[in-house]
Design a protein around this motif. Structure first.
Motif, PDB file in Angstrom:
ATOM      1  N   TRP A   1     -49.178 -41.788 -23.611  1.00  0.00           N
ATOM      2  CA  TRP A   1     -49.222 -41.273 -22.242  1.00  0.00           C
ATOM      3  C   TRP A   1     -49.962 -39.943 -22.166  1.00  0.00           C
ATOM      4  CZ3 TRP A   1     -48.143 -43.903 -18.010  1.00  0.00           C
ATOM      5  CH2 TRP A   1     -47.308 -45.005 -18.099  1.00  0.00           C
ATOM      6  N   ILE A   2     -50.717 -39.777 -21.095  1.00  0.00           N
ATOM      7  CA  ILE A   2     -51.439 -38.551 -20.798  1.00  0.00           C
ATOM      8  C   ILE A   2     -51.141 -38.177 -19.357  1.00  0.00           C
ATOM      9  CG2 ILE A   2     -53.704 -37.437 -20.679  1.00  0.00           C
ATOM     10  CD1 ILE A   2     -54.572 -40.080 -22.376  1.00  0.00           C
ATOM     11  N   GLU A   3     -50.669 -36.977 -19.145  1.00  0.00           N
ATOM     12  CA  GLU A   3     -50.479 -36.466 -17.783  1.00  0.00           C
ATOM     13  C   GLU A   3     -51.688 -35.629 -17.425  1.00  0.00           C
ATOM     14  OE1 GLU A   3     -47.766 -33.243 -15.301  1.00  0.00           O
ATOM     15  OE2 GLU A   3     -47.016 -33.988 -17.209  1.00  0.00           O
TER      16      GLU A   3
ATOM     17  N   LEU B   1     -49.358 -35.956 -23.735  1.00  0.00           N
ATOM     18  CA  LEU B   1     -50.314 -34.863 -23.681  1.00  0.00           C
ATOM     19  C   LEU B   1     -50.505 -34.543 -22.216  1.00  0.00           C
ATOM     20  CD1 LEU B   1     -52.673 -33.084 -24.849  1.00  0.00           C
ATOM     21  CD2 LEU B   1     -54.128 -35.091 -24.542  1.00  0.00           C
ATOM     22  N   CYS B   2     -50.540 -33.277 -21.853  1.00  0.00           N
ATOM     23  CA  CYS B   2     -50.770 -32.908 -20.459  1.00  0.00           C
ATOM     24  C   CYS B   2     -52.003 -32.028 -20.377  1.00  0.00           C
ATOM     25  CB  CYS B   2     -49.559 -32.185 -19.886  1.00  0.00           C
ATOM     26  SG  CYS B   2     -49.804 -31.724 -18.149  1.00  0.00           S
TER      27      CYS B   2
ATOM     28  N   ALA C   1     -45.383 -46.532 -36.332  1.00  0.00           N
ATOM     29  CA  ALA C   1     -44.151 -46.866 -35.623  1.00  0.00           C
ATOM     30  C   ALA C   1     -44.118 -46.036 -34.351  1.00  0.00           C
ATOM     31  CB  ALA C   1     -42.950 -46.549 -36.493  1.00  0.00           C
ATOM     32  N   MET C   2     -44.184 -46.713 -33.203  1.00  0.00           N
ATOM     33  CA  MET C   2     -44.287 -45.981 -31.945  1.00  0.00           C
ATOM     34  C   MET C   2     -43.324 -46.481 -30.898  1.00  0.00           C
ATOM     35  SD  MET C   2     -48.234 -45.525 -31.102  1.00  0.00           S
ATOM     36  CE  MET C   2     -49.464 -45.138 -32.277  1.00  0.00           C
ATOM     37  N   GLU C   3     -42.819 -45.548 -30.130  1.00  0.00           N
ATOM     38  CA  GLU C   3     -42.156 -45.832 -28.873  1.00  0.00           C
ATOM     39  C   GLU C   3     -42.911 -45.019 -27.844  1.00  0.00           C
ATOM     40  OE1 GLU C   3     -37.973 -45.722 -28.344  1.00  0.00           O
ATOM     41  OE2 GLU C   3     -37.616 -46.245 -30.428  1.00  0.00           O
TER      42      GLU C   3
ATOM     43  N   LEU D   1     -51.757 -41.575 -17.272  1.00  0.00           N
ATOM     44  CA  LEU D   1     -52.541 -42.710 -17.725  1.00  0.00           C
ATOM     45  C   LEU D   1     -52.259 -42.942 -19.195  1.00  0.00           C
ATOM     46  CD1 LEU D   1     -56.131 -41.709 -18.512  1.00  0.00           C
ATOM     47  CD2 LEU D   1     -54.780 -40.177 -17.119  1.00  0.00           C
ATOM     48  N   LYS D   2     -52.724 -44.072 -19.690  1.00  0.00           N
ATOM     49  CA  LYS D   2     -52.492 -44.427 -21.092  1.00  0.00           C
ATOM     50  C   LYS D   2     -53.825 -44.554 -21.810  1.00  0.00           C
ATOM     51  CE  LYS D   2     -48.457 -47.314 -20.133  1.00  0.00           C
ATOM     52  NZ  LYS D   2     -47.878 -48.660 -20.348  1.00  0.00           N
TER      53      LYS D   2
END
Length: 148
Positions: A140-142, A90-91, A81-83, A133-134
């Motif tokens: 999400w990844i920063e 993650l950065c 289950a994701m939003e 980016l995804k």
């Protein structure tokens, strides 16, 4: 007067003794993913993270070294289950963001600035440049240029 000074000194010392200091080290970040192979390959091939063995499990996990002893853990689950909010990410910091952007563009991978413009870079007020980016499951990844 001496009793008052002694009482104040004792109470001050008790405050210092009861206050604890913790020196945390960053250990790992984890994502739950459906397609462990595809998402794991993204972190290995796009971000060039070194895959490391799980200490006991032979399946269901893929672990990667980020820097030093910091790690990324991918946990495979059949239902997730994701939003996918960009605020949960993650950065990773990098010295040469332009070189990494060229790497992404060479692989045909989109990235975004914070407001959401595709293939754009955010220039923060503190001088840090950042992109988002995804991974294949839209986590999400920063990537930024913060100095550590």
């Amino acid at each position: 007067m001496n009793k008052l000074i002694t009482a104040l000194l004792l109470s001050t010392n008790c405050l210092f003794l009861s206050a604890q200091s913790f020196e945390f080290q960053y250990d790992h970040y984890s994502f739950i993913v459906k397609d462990l192979g595809k998402v794991g390959d993204f972190y290995a091939e796009v971000l060039n993270l070194e895959e490391i063995p799980h200490p006991s499990a032979t399946s269901g996990f893929r672990w990667f070294k980020v820097h030093g002893n910091s790690q990324l853990h991918l946990i495979g689950k059949d239902s997730v289950a994701m939003e996918h909010s960009k605020s949960v990410h993650l950065c990773l910091a990098i010295k040469n963001l332009d070189q990494f952007i060229a790497h992404l563009e060479n692989k045909g991978i989109s990235y975004w600035d914070w407001p959401g413009k595709e293939n754009a870079v955010t220039d923060r007020a503190d001088g840090v440049r950042q992109i988002y980016l995804k991974d294949p499951e839209n986590n999400w990844i920063e990537i930024n240029t913060a100095v550590h």
